[in-house]
Design an enzyme around this catalytic site. Structure first.
Site, short mmCIF file in Angstrom:
data_model
loop_
_atom_site.label_atom_id
_atom_site.label_comp_id
_atom_site.label_asym_id
_atom_site.label_seq_id
_atom_site.Cartn_x
_atom_site.Cartn_y
_atom_site.Cartn_z
N HIS A 378 29.82 -14.56 -19.31
CA HIS A 378 29.34 -15.62 -18.41
C HIS A 378 28.37 -16.60 -19.06
CE1 HIS A 378 30.94 -14.50 -14.41
NE2 HIS A 378 30.97 -13.29 -14.91
N LYS A 569 20.72 -25.43 -7.50
CA LYS A 569 21.13 -24.37 -8.44
C LYS A 569 19.85 -23.72 -8.94
CE LYS A 569 23.32 -27.62 -10.72
NZ LYS A 569 24.64 -27.10 -11.04
N ARG A 570 19.97 -22.63 -9.71
CA ARG A 570 18.76 -22.04 -10.26
C ARG A 570 18.01 -23.08 -11.11
NH1 ARG A 570 17.79 -16.36 -9.49
NH2 ARG A 570 16.01 -16.72 -10.84
N LYS A 575 19.86 -26.62 -17.15
CA LYS A 575 20.50 -27.32 -16.03
C LYS A 575 19.89 -28.72 -15.83
CE LYS A 575 21.73 -22.99 -13.67
NZ LYS A 575 23.20 -23.00 -13.52
N THR A 677 30.10 -23.16 -10.29
CA THR A 677 30.99 -23.09 -9.14
C THR A 677 30.46 -23.98 -8.02
OG1 THR A 677 29.85 -21.04 -8.53
CG2 THR A 677 32.02 -20.81 -9.55
N LYS A 681 32.35 -26.50 -5.09
CA LYS A 681 32.06 -26.52 -3.65
C LYS A 681 31.78 -27.95 -3.18
CE LYS A 681 30.26 -21.93 -4.27
NZ LYS A 681 29.08 -21.15 -4.68
#
Length: 843
Positions: A378, A569-570, A575, A677, A681
């Protein structure tokens, strides 16, 4: 009973799921009242909202149980190959509405509760999220369970029943504060304890090599108590099982101390054993090498493998007789999927069972093990890769360390034969990393012990083969595969966005819910004014609803006509929430400079949790809230720009925000986000993506057409080239005036007037040691955001682009992902066949 609601508008919009039959509604009302009657304690005759929720949950659960039993009978009769999905995380969210959708009960339940004078949405809001995961990895596991049931696979999810899931996040004075998530305090109507399947798990002790074989002795025992949760497929009457283990101390735990008068202490010490399933480690993409974490990882694996072997040996329903004695056919009947390296101890544990208990030869045991296990990777981030110190393993699991050493000896022997004299390759490929502290590389163990290794998006799988696992790929190229992630359209469209699901069903029918590729049919309507109007209308309704939610919870007046620009998101440096912050500040400065210009109004929302020990991530949250404090109170800016930090982001909040979003921020540095993911969405729910060519964004751009996404910034090759030539943040800082202005404002205390150096660590990191190259993509990002603003002013063209995106979503169904796992890794065939319902005659 409360008075019936007169405000018809308050009711949920539900339709795709068929009409509520009068008989069905009547039965539901009867069962609801029966459950309510037995829920109420004798001395209390006034029902609370929670009583109503439990009555509804139990009424719905009644519809699951018969299907659950019949499904398990069906598996025992047919004896199919079974897949075991091993994961330390299952981020399930709420269960009630999802169950109603999959059993086609939602309309009937809505009508029944309405007739009883109750609001179904209010009752649903009482349910706690099952937050047994951190983010993408755990939520993916939840989507996979839904798809495996919907595709009729005999599948089991195995994990830990954490007493406390991912922490609840409170924002206090702009800072994240963590609170324990006591999600079980009112009980959980969806689980069933199965004490008859309790299993012992051993720790510590020592190894004896005897003429009769190897024995692991003098161990400490912890009992694993299983709790089963039903997992319904979509309208096919299949109900699979998620089995989560809870740690229990055995009755004699430390009670030898009783003889010396330490009885009370001995009973209190039971907590030490039961701590194993107490709390989820709240790290995402970060490895924390704590003994308790290793105990959790072995605990779930040891209990699960005992269960797998037991079920393999006795295949008759309800029978405990041993039907199969020989484990050599295990790979024909069992597939074990390791969700990342967290359950990697399954490999040495399966070897231990085969060698020490079943007395197989090493060669035979190894063949069974490798043909049974498969591994999903992952992440490529080095800090996320698990490396356990050998001295910790020696103490906790001495037999397993012996087995790992033997696996490594044989593995290196093979490599040495293939590459004589290449000592550097042996060092790189070893399971044991030498250094100040000897460690076991768990990813290497997984690759060597599995027959298949996959990444979770095409670009990610290619990076694994080219860099992280290059040596292993050269030796065993046939092992390496790609399985691009997907999401379940049941939860992430039908359930959370019924308006959009209905608009789509009106055009192309409702079969797309179990075959998402059918969304391609929408392309024939891309210029159809009525579809454009309907999709824009649904989005606006979702935005109005979410605006009301925000105003209630954040006391900020929202302009529902503004663009909802969302990054949830985290919180993690890779990110790049900081890149988003720089855009906000740049936009703010531009509006201040030219207040009379016709700006596209934006409401920018950022949400996510920071790992409690991750200083930079917590500071990023503080920066976002600080920017919001300045921007939101600036009268010159007004409602043209608002900044909101969404508190306590979780599955249930995602279900509210995603359908209301216009712009989805997917802006990680190319090569760092394995898949994502959330990006899928947003795409399915009619938001446009601004993003880098990273993770699944690459395939999203392929499916929808790159011209229908806002792609910017460096590609993986550019990042690699920059790593070689060197990244100099100061060069960008000195060359780009707007970037310099934004950084100077952060550094100079413009956003923290009471503490000028509050953000000095962020400034220092961005200027001098930023691994994720925020400044390198700043200019491209700002220019791309200008294109977004311009298009938003043309609602018709914007919505046409949205339709292209929705039509391109077919690939990103977890049904497609799971079908590929089934056929290409597990050797199983998915089926859309319905099995008979409990009240149907058996065939």
């Amino acid at each position: 009973m409360p008075k019936p609601l007169t405000d018809q508008d308050k009711r949920k919009q539900i339709s795709v799921r068929g009409l509520a039959g009068v008989e069905n509604v009547s039965d539901l009302k009867t069962n609801f009242n029966r459950h309510l009657h037995f829920t109420l304690v004798k001395d209390r005759n006034v029902a609370t909202k929670r009583d109503y929720y439990f009555a509804l949950a139990n009424t719905v659960r009644d519809h699951l149980v018969g299907r659950w039993i019949r499904t398990q009978q069906h598996y025992y009769e047919k004896d199919p190959k079974r897949v075991y999905y091993l994961s330390l995380e299952f981020y399930m969210g709420r269960t009630l509405q999802n169950t109603m959708v999959n059993l086609a009960l939602e309309n009937a339940c809505d009508e029944a509760t309405y007739q009883l004078g109750l609001d179904m949405e209010e009752l649903q809001d009482i349910e706690e999220d099952a937050g047994l995961g951190n983010g993408g990895l755990g939520r993916l596991a939840a989507c996979f369970l839904d798809s495996m049931a919907s595709l009729g696979l005999a599948a089991y999810g195995y994990g830990i029943r954490y007493e406390f899931g991912i922490f609840n996040q409170k924002i206090v004075n702009g800072w994240q504060v963590e609170e324990a998530d006591d999600w079980l305090r009112y009980g959980n109507p969806w689980e069933k304890a199965r004490p008859e399947y309790m299993r012992p798990v051993h720790f510590y002790g020592r190894v004896e090599h005897t003429p009769e074989g190897v024995k692991w002795v003098d161990t400490q025992v912890v009992l694993a108590l299983p709790y089963d949760t039903p997992v319904p497929g979509y309208r096919n009457n299949v109900v699979n099982t998620m089995r989560l283990w809870s740690a229990k101390a055995p009755c004699d735990f430390n009670l030898k101390d009783f003889n010396v008068g330490g009885y009370i202490q001995a009973v209190l010490d039971r907590n030490l054993a039961e701590n194993i399933s107490r709390v989820l480690y709240p790290n995402d993409n970060f490895f924390e090498g704590k003994e308790l974490r290793l105990k959790q990882e072995y605990f779930v694996v040891a209990a699960t493998l005992q269960d797998i072997v037991r079920r393999f040996k006795s295949s008759k329903f309800g029978s405990t007789e041993v039907v199969r004695v020989d484990l050599s056919t295990l790979p024909d009947k069992v597939a074990i999927q390791l969700n990342d390296t967290h359950p990697a101890m399954a490999i040495p544990e399966l070897m231990r069972i085969l060698l020490d208990t079943e007395h197989q030869t090493w060669e035979k045991a190894w063949d069974i093990c490798t043909r049974t296990c498969a591994y999903t990777n992952h992440t490529v981030l080095p800090e996320a890769l698990e490396r356990w110190p050998t001295d910790l393993l020696q103490n906790l699991l001495p037999r397993h360390l012996e087995i790992i050493y033997e696996i490594n000896r044989r593995h290196l022997e093979r490599i040495a034969k293939l590459y004589p004299g290449d000592h550097d390759r042996l060092r790189r490929m070893s399971l044991v990393e030498e250094g100040d502290q000897k460690k076991i590389n768990m990813a290497h163990l997984c690759i060597v012990g599995s027959h298949a290794v996959n990444g979770v998006a095409r670009i990610h799988s290619d990076i694994l083969k080219a860099t992280l696992f290059k040596d292993f790929y050269e030796v065993d190229p046939h092992k390496f595969q790609n399985k691009t992630n997907g999401i379940t359209p049941r939860r992430w469209l039908v359930m959370c966005n019924p308006g959009l699901a209905e608009v789509i069903a009106e055009r192309i029918g409702e079969d797309y819910i179990r075959d998402l590729d059918q969304l391609k049919k929408l392309l024939t309507f891309v210029d159809d004014d009525s579809l454009i109007h309907d999709i824009a209308k649904v989005k606006q309704e979702n935005k109005l609803k979410f605006s009301a939610y925000l105003e209630e919870h954040y006391k900020v007046k929202i302009n529902p006509n503004s663009m909802f620009d969302v990054q949830v998101k985290r919180i993690h440096e890779y990110k790049r929430q900081l890149l988003n912050c720089l855009h906000i500040i740049t936009l703010y400065n531009r509006i201040k400079k030219e207040p009379n210009k016709n700006w596209t109004p934006r409401t920018i929302m950022i949400g996510g949790k920071a790992a409690p020990g991750y200083h930079t991530a917590k500071l990023i949250i503080r920066l976002i809230t600080a920017i919001g404090e300045i921007v939101n109170h600036d009268t010159v800016v007004g409602d043209r720009l608002k900044v909101i930090f969404l508190e306590n982001y979780k599955v249930t909040l995602a279900e509210k925000i995603i359908p209301a979003s216009d712009l989805s921020e997917q802006i990680s540095t190319a090569g760092t986000e394995a898949s994502g993911t959330g990006n899928m969405k947003f795409m399915l729910n009619g938001a446009l993506t601004i993003g880098t060519m990273d993770g699944a964004n690459v395939e999203m751009a392929e499916e929808a057409g790159e011209e229908n996404l806002f792609i910017f910034g460096m590609r993986v090759d550019d990042v690699d080239a920059m790593d070689k030539s060197g990244y100099d943040a100061m060069d960008y800082y000195n060359r780009i005036p707007e970037l310099k202005q934004a950084m100077d404002q952060i550094a100079g205390g413009f956003f923290s007037p009471d503490q000028h150096d509050l953000f000095k660590d962020i400034v220092n990191m961005l200027l001098h040691h930023d691994r994720f190259k925020v400044f390198a993509d700043y200019e491209a990002y700002i220019k791309c955001q200008e294109k977004v603003s311009a298009l938003y002013k043309n609602p018709k063209e914007w919505t046409k682009m949205v339709i292209h995106n929705i039509a391109g979503c077919g690939k990103f169904s977890s049904d497609r992902t799971i079908s590929q796992y089934a056929r290409e890794i597990w050797g199983m065939e998915p089926s859309l066949e319905r099995i008979p319902a409990p009240d149907d005659p058996r065939q």
